[in-house]
Design a protein around this motif. Structure first.
Motif, short mmCIF file in Angstrom:
data_model
loop_
_atom_site.label_atom_id
_atom_site.label_comp_id
_atom_site.label_asym_id
_atom_site.label_seq_id
_atom_site.Cartn_x
_atom_site.Cartn_y
_atom_site.Cartn_z
N SER A 139 36.71 30.43 76.40
CA SER A 139 38.02 29.83 76.14
C SER A 139 37.97 28.77 75.05
CB SER A 139 38.58 29.22 77.43
OG SER A 139 38.83 30.21 78.39
N VAL A 140 37.05 27.82 75.17
CA VAL A 140 37.02 26.72 74.20
C VAL A 140 36.44 27.18 72.87
CG1 VAL A 140 36.95 24.93 75.96
CG2 VAL A 140 34.81 25.76 74.99
N GLY A 141 35.58 28.18 72.89
CA GLY A 141 35.05 28.71 71.64
C GLY A 141 36.14 29.31 70.78
N ILE A 142 36.98 30.16 71.39
CA ILE A 142 38.09 30.77 70.65
C ILE A 142 39.12 29.71 70.27
CG2 ILE A 142 40.00 32.40 70.79
CD1 ILE A 142 37.23 33.71 70.56
N LEU A 143 39.39 28.78 71.17
CA LEU A 143 40.36 27.72 70.88
C LEU A 143 39.93 26.89 69.68
CD1 LEU A 143 42.93 26.25 71.73
CD2 LEU A 143 41.55 24.89 73.33
N ALA A 144 38.64 26.59 69.59
CA ALA A 144 38.13 25.82 68.45
C ALA A 144 38.33 26.58 67.14
CB ALA A 144 36.65 25.51 68.65
N GLN A 145 38.12 27.89 67.17
CA GLN A 145 38.34 28.70 65.96
C GLN A 145 39.81 28.71 65.58
OE1 GLN A 145 36.73 32.53 67.01
NE2 GLN A 145 34.62 31.91 66.64
N GLN A 146 40.68 28.84 66.57
CA GLN A 146 42.11 28.86 66.29
C GLN A 146 42.58 27.53 65.69
OE1 GLN A 146 43.59 29.91 70.16
NE2 GLN A 146 43.49 32.11 69.77
N ILE A 147 42.07 26.43 66.21
CA ILE A 147 42.43 25.12 65.68
C ILE A 147 42.00 25.00 64.22
CG2 ILE A 147 41.91 22.65 65.83
CD1 ILE A 147 41.79 23.02 68.89
N GLU A 148 40.81 25.48 63.91
CA GLU A 148 40.31 25.41 62.54
C GLU A 148 41.16 26.25 61.59
OE1 GLU A 148 38.29 24.73 59.05
OE2 GLU A 148 38.41 23.57 60.91
N VAL A 149 41.58 27.44 62.04
CA VAL A 149 42.39 28.31 61.19
C VAL A 149 43.74 27.66 60.86
CG1 VAL A 149 43.70 30.48 61.13
CG2 VAL A 149 41.29 30.49 61.81
N VAL A 150 44.44 27.14 61.86
CA VAL A 150 45.76 26.55 61.57
C VAL A 150 45.61 25.26 60.78
CG1 VAL A 150 46.87 27.64 63.55
CG2 VAL A 150 45.88 25.37 63.82
N ARG A 151 44.50 24.54 60.99
CA ARG A 151 44.27 23.33 60.19
C ARG A 151 44.09 23.69 58.73
NH1 ARG A 151 40.83 21.10 57.33
NH2 ARG A 151 39.34 22.77 57.68
N ARG A 152 43.23 24.68 58.47
CA ARG A 152 42.98 25.06 57.08
C ARG A 152 44.23 25.67 56.42
NH1 ARG A 152 38.07 28.93 54.73
NH2 ARG A 152 39.18 29.63 52.87
#
Length: 200
Positions: free
Chosen positions: A82-95
């Motif tokens: 859960s947190v692994g995918i969430l971290a990736q999603q946060i990075e994508v929307v940030r970038r």
């Protein structure tokens, strides 16, 4: 590794991979601020996943859905997926510089025939009023001819895990994949926001 956070008379405990330690601690902080989760024992959605408290004495273990065995019914004593995918999603929307629109692991998405097996694929999100529908449609790049079928978002963990990172993009956005890599993210005006401000 096991993470702990003490709050008043209880200790929140979570198992996660060492590389996800900072994200795991962020989750514990978030959960500790939610009374319905700590006191009343109600599962809480954070981003794309659902976290269930399992109390054992003075310790509350954080469980995530068991994505390998009926995740809508079963949980497991871990948070890494859960947190692994969430971290990736946060990075994508940030970038990409966008405000995220959450997707839920049990939501459905439309997948065109051949998309899951395609080398290159295009994912596009549409506005939808249908509860439980993510608004996402995935197609093989350059092919709009196949039939669409619905799959739950969590099935991507097994079939196309790399797609999960873009699913918090808002409606009107499109993600273009070249194999397992994001090649472009296009906004409503077809601007590539994935490469904005990056020298090539």
């Amino acid at each position: 590794m096991t993470l702990e956070k003490v709050i008043e008379e209880v200790t929140l405990v979570a198992n996660c991979e060492p590389s996800l330690q900072s994200h795991g601690r962020w989750l514990l902080d978030r959960l500790s601020e939610t009374r319905s989760w700590v006191v009343e024992g109600q599962p809480l959605q954070v981003g794309w996943s659902l976290f269930t408290p399992v109390r054992v004495g003075a310790r509350i273990w954080v469980h995530e859905p068991d994505f390998e065995c009926d995740p809508e019914r079963n949980t497991r004593n871990e948070i890494s997926v859960s947190v692994g995918i969430l971290a990736q999603q946060i990075e994508v929307v940030r970038r990409a510089g966008v405000t995220p629109r959450d997707v839920y692991f049990a939501d459905v998405m439309e997948v065109q025939q051949g998309a899951l097996e395609a080398t290159d694929a295009v994912l596009e999100r549409f506005e939808t009023a249908n509860r439980g529908h993510s608004g996402w449609i995935a197609k093989p790049r350059g092919d709009d001819s196949g039939e669409l079928r619905r799959i739950p978002v969590f099935e991507l963990l097994r079939r196309r895990r790399e797609w999960l990172q873009v699913l918090c993009l808002p409606p009107g956005y499109m993600a273009v994949f070249r194999r397992s890599d994001i090649e472009a993210i296009l906004d409503r005006d077809d601007n590539d926001v994935w490469h904005q401000g990056i020298e090539t």
